[in-house]
Design an enzyme around this catalytic site. Structure first.
Site, short mmCIF file in Angstrom:
data_model
loop_
_atom_site.label_atom_id
_atom_site.label_comp_id
_atom_site.label_asym_id
_atom_site.label_seq_id
_atom_site.Cartn_x
_atom_site.Cartn_y
_atom_site.Cartn_z
N LYS A 116 0.83 -1.21 0.00
CA LYS A 116 0.00 0.00 0.00
C LYS A 116 0.86 1.26 0.00
O LYS A 116 0.45 2.31 -0.52
CB LYS A 116 -0.95 -0.03 1.20
CG LYS A 116 -1.97 -1.17 1.14
CD LYS A 116 -2.81 -1.21 2.39
CE LYS A 116 -3.87 -2.30 2.30
NZ LYS A 116 -3.31 -3.66 2.23
N GLU A 185 -1.53 6.47 8.27
CA GLU A 185 -2.22 7.45 7.44
C GLU A 185 -3.31 8.13 8.27
O GLU A 185 -3.75 7.58 9.29
CB GLU A 185 -2.83 6.79 6.20
CG GLU A 185 -3.95 5.82 6.49
CD GLU A 185 -4.47 5.15 5.21
OE1 GLU A 185 -3.82 5.27 4.17
OE2 GLU A 185 -5.53 4.51 5.27
N HIS A 220 -12.59 -2.99 10.48
CA HIS A 220 -12.11 -2.53 9.17
C HIS A 220 -12.35 -3.56 8.08
O HIS A 220 -11.72 -3.52 7.03
CB HIS A 220 -10.63 -2.16 9.23
CG HIS A 220 -10.28 -1.25 10.37
ND1 HIS A 220 -10.70 0.06 10.43
CD2 HIS A 220 -9.60 -1.47 11.52
CE1 HIS A 220 -10.29 0.61 11.56
NE2 HIS A 220 -9.61 -0.30 12.24
N GLU A 272 -6.02 2.21 -1.89
CA GLU A 272 -5.22 1.12 -2.42
C GLU A 272 -5.88 0.54 -3.66
O GLU A 272 -7.04 0.86 -3.96
CB GLU A 272 -5.07 0.01 -1.38
CG GLU A 272 -6.42 -0.60 -0.95
CD GLU A 272 -6.27 -1.63 0.14
OE1 GLU A 272 -5.59 -2.64 -0.12
OE2 GLU A 272 -6.84 -1.44 1.22
N ASN A 274 -6.68 -3.26 -5.12
CA ASN A 274 -6.66 -4.70 -4.88
C ASN A 274 -6.57 -5.40 -6.23
O ASN A 274 -7.48 -5.30 -7.06
CB ASN A 274 -7.92 -5.14 -4.13
CG ASN A 274 -7.88 -4.72 -2.68
OD1 ASN A 274 -6.97 -5.10 -1.95
ND2 ASN A 274 -8.84 -3.92 -2.26
N ARG A 276 -7.11 -8.20 -7.57
CA ARG A 276 -7.81 -9.49 -7.53
C ARG A 276 -9.30 -9.23 -7.58
O ARG A 276 -9.75 -8.09 -7.57
CB ARG A 276 -7.48 -10.23 -6.23
CG ARG A 276 -7.76 -9.39 -4.98
CD ARG A 276 -7.54 -10.16 -3.70
NE ARG A 276 -7.53 -9.32 -2.52
CZ ARG A 276 -8.60 -8.90 -1.88
NH1 ARG A 276 -9.81 -9.20 -2.34
NH2 ARG A 276 -8.51 -8.14 -0.80
#
Length: 615
Positions: A116, A185, A220, A272, A274, A276
């Site tokens: 990330k 972050e 999360h 981010e 992903n 996939r």
């Protein structure tokens, strides 16, 4: 052309990919650990291959064994699903080096977005340096650089808590992903988690397939997702599409992927990419009328996407069913799933079936239930109604929480954000038991027993049965009469071992009953039949800390020993179960008088871990 495909994963996603393969005429190969030998994904595949040697939780991480299984089974392609090895560039290379087709993006694209921190740099962003964080930066989020699913994340609101949060996040990330790198972050309290589904071919075409809102999360990790994300201004939506396409083209991406953002104050903050398929992909499929797995396979075979993406229609909502107890810190649950049926009219993606055992080795997600309708209001209502009528007999689940969440005004009016459960969890998990359920269970149990054994010629006291329901003890009283079973305050219309009908204040109600040992399910209410005389050996001393789930003791607080003084809320023991760490804290100020827990010890739910005597 692909003729046989191995899925390098398990459970729900493996079953879902096999379904598409069956539609396309592709033969399927499942892999499994010893713990999964009889799992549903191994039963629905054409062929199954055992992965030997590794512990159950590690088996699916053995890329070398999986490549050997693909070659031995005659597969010519490998689909990684999501999780495990789906974002592992080395595994993608190993698959390709073995002469197999990889159903996913190029290894170079995976590497570019795998971290990330590197992904943010690629998008012209930079995370905070943990050493430079000040009180003015709070709150911040400590986040694992690799992996996802809420693991290796900690919200920090107090600067003094940052070092411990960094240590815990590193340990959890290393355990879950084999990589302990974390970064920091800003944490936006009231942001919405919005993502864009992308699909790219090898000929330069990139589709941005709408937005998804995934703001309802626990730890999360997403719980309820929907498409499209409601209430976004058109200009912001176009901005999200542009950023998602930029990220996709920046790494020469191929196949299906997701670009994630946090949206707050009308602005999009890149999180981010992903590389996939995502768990929540079915809502996009429903809205766009496509099969993303089929599209992944076509892209891997070299086919080009049409220049124009398909048109969107309607709204879709997905809820994740977990074997967990939201009222007890989302503690994972284990046991036999005796019965699992969902009404018609919704889509069910699951890796479980009646009689399956929910164990400790893997994520506790049982299934995803998806509803699609012309409008958001209709889709939400349809999903809530289907979940409410779902039969789930076995471990405690989050089903009731999902139903209440879908019907909460903040959600129905699309005013939710990632802090939804921080604000509403207590109210949403307040017990609301059906007070007639114990009586229905008692009447069903009494049905068929000898009337002559229970009936008295002279008036006598009622028969009484005791049940535990929603953490409280309830009594149900009934009588055997000349005309059948009776109870005060209601009219008993019908009794049977599996169905009881009661008339309450002129309203007739049906109760469906299923019993598995001492566990009784009455409609959507779970009861435990209590013995007439409690066993004193099952009682524990005050201050006993019991394992809330089966798992492994992975850590004991440094210096902790019998006789130590502890403070309320102080972390004492860490358990790992279903790939998540769970802290056991002191319930009050006191003295630690017993500490049978030890690092590496396997424990069952209810095992005594420690005893804290209050001062």
């Amino acid at each position: 052309m692909i003729s046989t495909l191995l899925v390098a994963n398990r459970g729900e996603i493996a079953c879902r990919i096999f379904r598409t393969c069956a539609d396309l005429g592709i033969r399927t190969v499942a892999i499994h650990s010893d713990a999964d030998e009889g799992a549903l994904h191994t039963r629905v595949a054409d062929t199954a291959v055992r992965l030997p040697g590794a512990a159950p939780a590690e088996t699916y991480l053995r890329g070398d064994l999986i490549v050997k299984a693909a070659l031995a089974s005659g597969a010519d392609a490998v689909h990684p699903g999501y999780g495990f090895l789906s974002e592992n560039a080395d595994f993608a290379r190993a698959v390709r080096d073995a002469g197999l087709i990889w159903i996913g993006p190029p290894p170079e694209a995976i590497e570019a977005m795998a971290s990330k921190t590197r992904a943010k740099e690629l998008m012209g962003l930079a995370p905070l340096d943990a050493a430079d964080v000040t009180a003015a930066d709070l709150p911040v989020l400590v986040k694992a650089a690799a992996g996802g699913g809420g693991r290796g994340m900690r919200v920090v609101r107090d600067l003094a808590a940052l070092p411990a949060a960094l240590e815990e996040a590193r340990a959890e990330a290393a355990s879950a992903f084999g990589d302990g790198e974390v970064f920091v972050e800003p944490y936006l309290e009231n942001g919405r988690h919005v993502e864009v589904q992308v699909l790219a071919d090898t000929h330069g075409t990139v589709w941005t397939l709408g937005t998804r809102d995934c703001s309802l999360q626990r730890r999360h990790q997403k719980v309820i997702e929907e498409a499209p994300a409601p209430g976004l201004p058109p200009a912001l939506t176009e901005r999200l599409y542009a950023l998602a396409e930029r990220a996709t083209r920046a790494v020469s991406y191929e196949g299906a992927g997701t670009v994630e953002f946090l949206v707050a104050d009308g602005r999009a903050h890149f999180l981010e990419m992903n590389t996939r398929l995502q768990v929540e992909h079915p809502v996009t499929e429903a809205v766009f009328g496509i099969d993303l797995v089929a599209e992944q396979i076509r892209v891997a075979e070299g086919h080009a996407l049409p220049a124009e993406r398909p048109a969107a229609r309607g709204h879709a909502v997905e809820a994740r069913l977990y074997a967990e107890d939201p009222a007890r810190g989302w503690a994972p649950q284990t046991g036999t799933l005796h019965r699992f049926t969902v009404p018609d009219g919704v889509r069910l993606d699951t890796g479980c079936a009646d009689g399956d055992t929910i164990g400790v080795h893997y994520d506790p997600m049982l299934a995803k239930v998806i509803a699609h309708a012309p409008t958001r209001t209709e889709a939400v209502r349809r999903l809530a109604g289907a979940l409410e009528r779902t039969a789930l007999h076995g471990p405690v689940t989050n089903r009731d929480l999902l139903v209440r969440s879908l019907r909460h005004p903040e959600f129905t009016e699309a005013r939710m954000d990632t802090g939804f459960y921080d604000r509403h969890l207590t109210a949403l998990t307040e017990p609301a038991p059906d007070l007639y359920a114990p009586l229905a269970a008692a009447l069903a149990d009494a049905h068929g027993r000898s009337r002559f054994g229970g009936w008295r010629n002279l008036p006598s006291g009622p028969q009484v049965k005791r049940y535990e329901m929603a953490g409280e003890e309830h009594e149900a009283a009934y009588r055997h009469t000349r005309t059948g079973l009776a109870a005060d305050g209601v009219r008993v219309v019908h009794t049977g071992p599996h169905l009881v009908v009661l008339e309450v204040d002129g309203v007739r109600r049906k109760f469906e009953i299923a019993r598995y040992g001492d566990r009784v399910h009455v409609n959507a209410t779970a009861l435990t039949a209590l013995p007439r005389f409690p066993d004193p050996s099952t009682e524990h001393a005050p201050g006993s800390l019991l394992a809330p789930m089966p798992g492994t003791v992975v850590r004991v607080a440094e210096g902790l020993a019998e006789g130590a003084e502890v403070k309320a809320g102080q972390p004492l023991i860490w358990l790992e179960a279903m790939k998540m760490e769970h802290r056991i804290t002191a319930p009050a100020d006191g003295t630690l008088t017993a500490l049978p827990a030890a690092v590496g010890r396997q424990v069952e739910m209810g095992t005594l871990l420690a005893v804290v005597e209050t001062d």
